[in-house]
Design an enzyme around this catalytic site. Structure first.
Site, short mmCIF file in Angstrom:
data_model
loop_
_atom_site.label_atom_id
_atom_site.label_comp_id
_atom_site.label_asym_id
_atom_site.label_seq_id
_atom_site.Cartn_x
_atom_site.Cartn_y
_atom_site.Cartn_z
N ARG A 160 0.53 -1.56 -0.06
CA ARG A 160 0.45 -0.30 -0.07
C ARG A 160 0.54 1.25 -0.20
O ARG A 160 0.51 2.34 0.31
CB ARG A 160 -1.09 0.17 1.04
CG ARG A 160 -1.92 -1.07 1.33
CD ARG A 160 -3.00 -1.54 2.57
NE ARG A 160 -3.67 -2.49 2.92
CZ ARG A 160 -4.34 -2.94 2.31
NH1 ARG A 160 -5.16 -2.55 0.75
NH2 ARG A 160 -4.94 -3.98 2.34
N LYS B 71 6.65 2.69 -3.38
CA LYS B 71 7.33 1.32 -4.11
C LYS B 71 6.25 0.99 -4.79
O LYS B 71 6.78 0.34 -5.76
CB LYS B 71 7.08 0.78 -2.83
CG LYS B 71 7.76 0.02 -1.66
CD LYS B 71 7.18 -0.75 -1.04
CE LYS B 71 8.22 -1.37 -0.02
NZ LYS B 71 7.91 -2.61 0.45
N ASP C 275 9.86 -7.12 0.79
CA ASP C 275 10.23 -6.69 2.24
C ASP C 275 11.27 -6.06 1.61
O ASP C 275 12.70 -6.07 1.36
CB ASP C 275 10.07 -8.12 3.01
CG ASP C 275 9.94 -6.65 4.51
OD1 ASP C 275 8.75 -6.04 4.68
OD2 ASP C 275 10.45 -6.75 6.10
N SER C 276 11.25 -4.84 2.60
CA SER C 276 12.86 -3.64 2.29
C SER C 276 12.89 -2.62 3.58
O SER C 276 12.81 -2.23 4.43
CB SER C 276 12.93 -2.87 1.23
OG SER C 276 11.34 -2.40 1.00
N PHE D 45 11.04 8.44 -1.37
CA PHE D 45 10.42 7.99 -0.14
C PHE D 45 11.96 7.99 1.13
O PHE D 45 12.90 7.37 0.99
CB PHE D 45 9.33 7.31 0.17
CG PHE D 45 9.53 6.21 -0.39
CD1 PHE D 45 10.02 4.81 -1.77
CD2 PHE D 45 10.02 4.81 0.75
CE1 PHE D 45 10.35 3.93 -1.97
CE2 PHE D 45 10.11 3.33 0.61
CZ PHE D 45 10.20 3.20 -0.86
N GLY D 46 11.27 7.77 3.04
CA GLY D 46 11.85 6.97 3.66
C GLY D 46 13.11 7.76 3.45
O GLY D 46 13.35 8.57 3.83
N ALA E 52 2.74 3.63 -1.71
CA ALA E 52 2.07 4.16 -2.75
C ALA E 52 4.31 4.86 -4.00
O ALA E 52 4.15 3.93 -5.04
CB ALA E 52 2.11 5.90 -2.58
N ASP F 160 15.57 7.48 1.61
CA ASP F 160 16.35 8.49 0.99
C ASP F 160 17.62 9.04 0.72
O ASP F 160 17.95 9.50 -0.18
CB ASP F 160 15.57 8.59 -0.23
CG ASP F 160 14.85 7.22 -1.23
OD1 ASP F 160 15.57 5.98 -1.35
OD2 ASP F 160 13.92 6.85 -2.03
P1 ITT Z 1 5.02 -2.35 2.30
O1 ITT Z 1 4.87 -3.55 4.08
O2 ITT Z 1 2.91 -2.03 2.45
O3 ITT Z 1 5.02 -2.48 1.08
P2 ITT Z 1 5.90 -0.31 3.48
O4 ITT Z 1 6.84 0.79 3.50
O5 ITT Z 1 6.16 -1.20 5.60
O6 ITT Z 1 5.58 -0.96 2.35
P3 ITT Z 1 8.50 -2.16 4.21
O7 ITT Z 1 7.62 -3.07 5.63
O8 ITT Z 1 9.24 -3.05 3.40
O9 ITT Z 1 7.34 -1.65 3.29
O10 ITT Z 1 9.57 -1.40 5.08
C1 ITT Z 1 10.37 -0.73 3.95
C2 ITT Z 1 10.74 0.95 5.08
O11 ITT Z 1 12.00 0.83 4.90
C3 ITT Z 1 9.99 2.16 4.56
O12 ITT Z 1 8.94 2.32 5.23
C4 ITT Z 1 11.49 2.81 4.04
O13 ITT Z 1 11.74 3.41 4.88
C5 ITT Z 1 12.68 1.99 4.01
N1 ITT Z 1 12.87 2.40 2.76
C6 ITT Z 1 12.67 0.37 1.59
N2 ITT Z 1 12.97 0.81 0.85
C7 ITT Z 1 13.92 1.92 0.71
C8 ITT Z 1 13.96 2.94 -0.75
O14 ITT Z 1 13.98 3.04 -1.82
N3 ITT Z 1 14.08 3.93 -0.29
C9 ITT Z 1 13.83 4.26 1.29
N4 ITT Z 1 13.28 3.99 2.15
C10 ITT Z 1 13.06 2.42 1.89
#
Ligand code: ITT
Length: 211
Positions: free
Chosen positions: A20, A24, A83-84, A166-167, A22, A169
């Protein structure tokens, strides 16, 4: 006539992206479309009745598989999930699987980033190595599963820069670059990112299992 999901009279296979987030969804759409997959890609928001899955795994791969299986089971369609997170060397890999909720509230990107910067405030440039990691999973309704992984190495800045992405970045400067991920265009980031690598590795798997 071409209808959504129908091409040349053939029904296109629908693949659900179990997220969910956006940011991603945009990235995954671009990566899978670039790979030329003739699939209809749909975000999990198209299935609002499917409940969110608790990410109870202790690795990125376990959590990606949990999310993909739950959505495949609930919809009867093939599902892809990732998952990241950000893994910081000096923190022994944290925030890792806790990246999305590091400051307490799931998805509060700004609070997560500020907390991490505060925790690393005394750490000098030579010890600020970190990487983004991503596991990408494909699950079919019959329980078939595959998972692959990708990484992007870099160093952490002391102050955020850039507004894309996002996150975390704005604070990760990828290896070989002078700017942060948030200063790259989406195309530039996809070309080198953990998620780009993981999803490009998943493309042949999707082709093998979905034809
Ligand atoms: P979904 O579970 O719905 O996919 P989420 O945001 O919770 O969305 P994750 O559990 O994979 O996704 O958590 C990943 C977090 O790690 C994300 O909220 C960011 O804080 C960070 N992250 C992962 N990939 C990133 C990226 O490409 N750029 C920046 N931050 C990233």
């Amino acid at each position: 006539m071409i209808l959504p999901g129908i091409i040349h009279g053939m029904t296109r296979k629908r693949l659900i992206l179990a997220t969910r987030n956006a940011g991603k969804i945009t990235e995954l759409h671009a990566i899978l479309a670039d790979a030329g997959l003739d699939l209809e890609l749909v975000g999990a928001d198209a299935y609002p009745d499917v409940p969110d899955v608790k990410e109870t795994g202790v690795t990125f791969a376990e959590n990606a598989l949990l999310k993909a299986h739950a959505l495949a089971r609930a919809t009867g369609l093939p599902a892809v999930a990732d998952d990241s997170g950000l893994c910081v060397d000096v923190l022994n890999g944290a925030p890792g699987i806790f990246s999305a909720r590091w400051a307490g509230t799931h998805g509060d990107d700004r609070a997560n980033l500020n907390l991490l910067l505060a925790q690393l405030s005394d750490i000098d440039d030579t010890h600020r190595a970190a990487h983004f990691a991503c596991a990408a999973a494909l699950a079919l309704p019959d329980g078939t599963e595959r998972v692959v992984e990708g990484r992007m190495e870099g160093t952490l800045r002391h102050t955020p820069a850039g507004t894309n992405g996002f996150g975390y970045d704005p604070i990760l400067q990828p290896e070989g670059h002078e700017v942060t991920c948030a200063e790259l265009t989406p195309q530039q980031k996809n070309a080198i990112s953990h998620r780009g690598k993981a999803f490009r590795a998943l493309v042949p798997v999707v082709q093998e299992l979905l034809g």
